[in-house]
Every structure is written in structure tokens, then in C-alpha cells.
Design an enzyme around this catalytic site. Structure first.
Site, mmCIF file in Angstrom:
data_model
loop_
_atom_site.group_PDB
_atom_site.id
_atom_site.type_symbol
_atom_site.label_atom_id
_atom_site.label_comp_id
_atom_site.label_asym_id
_atom_site.label_seq_id
_atom_site.Cartn_x
_atom_site.Cartn_y
_atom_site.Cartn_z
ATOM 1 N N ALA A 119 5.631 -76.518 -12.036
ATOM 2 C CA ALA A 119 4.703 -77.643 -11.942
ATOM 3 C C ALA A 119 5.294 -78.705 -11.022
ATOM 4 O O ALA A 119 6.257 -79.381 -11.392
ATOM 5 C CB ALA A 119 4.415 -78.211 -13.323
ATOM 6 N N GLU A 122 1.014 -83.270 -8.055
ATOM 7 C CA GLU A 122 0.325 -84.284 -8.851
ATOM 8 C C GLU A 122 -0.873 -84.786 -8.068
ATOM 9 O O GLU A 122 -1.004 -84.496 -6.869
ATOM 10 C CB GLU A 122 1.284 -85.430 -9.188
ATOM 11 N N SER A 127 1.948 -82.561 -1.007
ATOM 12 C CA SER A 127 3.025 -82.173 -0.108
ATOM 13 C C SER A 127 4.195 -83.152 -0.164
ATOM 14 O O SER A 127 5.336 -82.774 0.093
ATOM 15 C CB SER A 127 2.490 -82.088 1.329
ATOM 16 N N GLU A 237 9.137 -68.091 -2.596
ATOM 17 C CA GLU A 237 7.717 -67.953 -2.906
ATOM 18 C C GLU A 237 6.917 -67.620 -1.648
ATOM 19 O O GLU A 237 6.015 -66.771 -1.676
ATOM 20 C CB GLU A 237 7.190 -69.248 -3.534
#
Length: 376
Positions: A119, A122, A127, A237
């Protein structure tokens, strides 16, 4: 459909995917593909980094497996959620967590019996991760976390999340840190899946943290090391997610070649038309270039070279080529490709967010320019 695995669980899983028949057209599906996730777990996918290591060898093995998954799976959401599990949870814990934390959480993550994510984003800090307003305040043997995260992959179904938050110790801002949080703990609230246009089987959601007491031993890495950890996690990722995209593009080529050979107009196959064939060739060129770039980066992970530019370039190139490839596949298939009974329109919607997640392409282009010495 039951899962039947051969003596090689991974090859058996791929064979299962080839035979898998969704119960609804891809564009109408909703909900996490639990049966396919369990089959992926049984195949050993999530143990790839445990058996091969987290260096170049392990990442190359993981890249190859995720590419095969993208090439074979009818469900792109499955691939995306699996990448999140591998990078944000498994790699993160293996690379940065203390043994106590690894021993407690890795077995379930690598067996696939628990689902994880991280997480970061927001509402006012996408970015720009340093604008994060979520806080972790040290109180004795616990950190108290408060804040709200948004657009979090796997959040609605996750058992654990790695939360990135500004850390306060003895009233001093220590910078960004990472914390392994169980979603069942008091004060953690994960939303229902957000209604996305694509990747509908990979649920994203919001995470609200209200006075969540996190044991200090659940901090991942050192205090203030969150930005370093996040940088390394995001690099992995990107390599894994866009290896999946390469495989998905390969799937589009196979589908398109079969179609243009079978479809006839004016007494001959439409593939004999050079302009039609060129749409497929464009995708294959992107596959060759993107795949070679990912392999080159993986081979250099163990060295001291700064890979910021090649990783950003790979992400921008492959994500945009994936969108172009989906459009080309639709155009090759003509009206048949635009029907909801075809997966191609859904494939396009699945490809579009590649330019947004893991760092927006616009931001990455700016980063590349800065790394090259262009004045900002």
C-alpha cells in the site's frame, strides 16, 4: 474444472490453463479467480524466489514463469495479482525482513494460502511518494499507524499488506518506513473492489488505517529505509509485470495468426494482405525487443550498475506496445474482434493501465530525461 497436474507441477498448471474455459466472456467477469490462484500456488509459482534466490538467477526464473503465465492464461487479472504477490510481499520479505518476520509470514505467502500486496498510493500522493501523509508513530514496542491508501492491488482479498508510512520516533521524523500489517487487525479496513474498466479479476481497493497497533518487529528493514525498499521492490514489480505483458502479446500473435490464415476474403486468406500481416509483425517486433531488454536487465541485477533508465525504458516501451498490440489484434479480427464474445476488447482494457501503474509513463519519461542530464 478440476486441476490435474503432471509430474512437473508447473507444466501441468500451464496445461490446465490451456483447457480452462471461463464461465462468462472476459469483459463480463467479476471476482477473484480463486480456483486458478490455487492451481498457480500448487504449481510452485510463488516459491520461485525461494528455490532460485532473489538475485539475477531467481529473477530470471520468475520472469520466465510470469511470461509463460501471460502467454497461456485466459485471465490477465490472475497474472497481475500473482506479480503483486511475488514482488510486493515475497521479494520484499526475502530481501529486507528480519528472520523472525520471514519465518512467520513467508511460508503462507509462498504456498499461496495467503494473499499479499503493498500500500503506497494515497489520494494526494500517487507518483510523489514523499508526499505520503500516512504516519507510523513509535509507542513502546508498537508503531501506531494512521492514514488512507488508494488503488491498492489485492487489498480487498489480502491477508497482509506492506504499508509504507512516514515514521515518527521520539518526535523526530525518521522518513519513510515499511510495515507488514495483517488486514484482520483492529483498525484496518479494506474496501470492496473498486469498479475498474479492466483487470476486473485482480481487485483493487482502499485501505483505511485508524490507530493500528503494529508490533515493532513487523517493521520491514531499518527505520527510514522505506524509500530504498520501495525502489528495489518496484524495479522487480516492473520486470515481472511487463514480462507478463510480453507473454500476453505472444498470446495475441498466436490468436491473430490463426485468424488471418483461416479468414478468407476475395478468394484468399486475409493474412496474404501485407498490411494485415504487418500488424502482427509489429507486435512480434515489440515482443523481441521488450523480451530481450527484460532479460538483459535481469542479468545485470547482481552488479553495481544503476538500472533506473533501462527499467524505466522497458516499462514505457512494453506497456505502450501492449496497448498497440491489443488494438492491432482487434483491427486484424475486424468486427469479430469488437464483439463482447471475443476477449480482444477486454484485452485492450486490461492493457491500458500499464501506462499508469508502477509509476506513470509520463513521470518515467521525465525521470529518464533527468538521469540523462536534461535540466528540469
Amino acid at each position: 474444472m478440476s486441476t490435474i497436474l503432471t509430474d512437473d507441477p508447473w507444466l501441468g498448471f500451464l496445461d490446465h490453463l490451456r483447457k480452462y474455459a471461463p464461465t462468462a466472456p472476459p469483459s463480463q467477469k467479476a471476482g477473484f479467480p480463486t480456483e486458478l490462484w490455487n492451481a498457480a500456488a500448487t504449481s510452485g509459482l510463488f516459491r520461485t524466489l525461494a528455490t532460485e534466490g532473489i538475485g539475477s538467477t531467481g529473477m530470471s526464473a520468475a520472469i520466465n514463469r510470469v511470461r509463460e503465465l501471460g502467454r497461456t492464461s485466459p485471465d490477465r487479472g490472475l497474472t497481475f495479482s500473482a506479480v503483486t504477490q511475488l514482488a510486493s510481499t515475497i521479494y520484499c520479505l526475502r530481501a529486507f525482513a528480519e528472520r523472525q518476520l520471514r519465518d512467520r509470514y513467508l511460508p503462507a505467502a509462498e504456498s499461496g494460502t495467503t494473499i499479499g500486496g503493498h500500500a503506497i498510493t494515497e489520494a494526494e500522493a500517487g507518483s510523489d511518494v514523499m508526499s505520503t501523509t500516512s504516519t507510523a508513530i513509535l509507542q513502546g514496542d508498537y508503531y501506531v499507524l494512521n492514514g488512507t491508501k488508494r488503488f491498492i492491488t489485492n487489498a480487498p482479498i489480502a491477508s497482509t499488506l506492506v504499508i509504507y508510512a512516514k515514521t515518527i520516533e521520539d518526535g523526530v521524523d525518521k522518513g519513510l518506513s515499511a510495515f507488514l500489517v495483517e488486514t484482520g487487525w483492529p483498525g484496518v479496513d479494506t474496501s470492496q473492489p473498486m469498479p475498474t474498466a479492466g483487470l476486473s479479476t485482480s481487485p483493487i481497493g482502499e485501505v483505511a488505517l485508524e490507530d493500528v497497533r503494529v508490533p515493532a518487529v513487523n517493521r520491514v528493514g531499518h527505520t527510514g529505509a522505506g524509500l530504498l525498499i520501495l525502489d528495489q521492490v518496484m524495479k522487480r514489480e516492473i520486470l515481472l509485470a511487463f514480462a507478463g505483458n510480453i507473454g500476453e502479446m505472444e498470446q495475441l500473435v498466436s490468436r491473430s495468426v490463426q485468424y488471418v490464415n483461416d479468414r478468407e476474403q476475395f478468394g484468399r486468406s486475409i493474412g496474404s494482405n501485407q498490411l494485415v500481416a504487418d500488424r502482427i509483425v509489429q507486435t512480434q517486433i515489440a515482443i523481441e525487443l521488450g523480451g530481450a531488454l527484460l532479460e538483459s536487465i535481469a542479468e545485470r541485477l547482481d552488479g553495481f550498475e544503476d538500472l533506473t533508465v533501462p527499467i524505466a525504458a522497458a516499462k514505457v516501451f512494453i506497456s505502450e506496445a501492449n496497448v498497440d498490440s491489443a488494438i492491432n489484434a482487434i483491427r486484424v479480427h475486424g468486427g469479430n474482434g469488437y464483439l463482447t464474445t471475443s476477449p480482444l476488447a477486454s484485452n485492450l482494457l486490461d492493457a491500458i493501465p500499464g501506462a499508469i501503474y508502477s509509476g506513470s509513463n509520463d513521470l518515467l519519461r521525465t525521470k529518464i530525461a533527468t538521469m540523462l542530464g536534461v535540466n528540469s
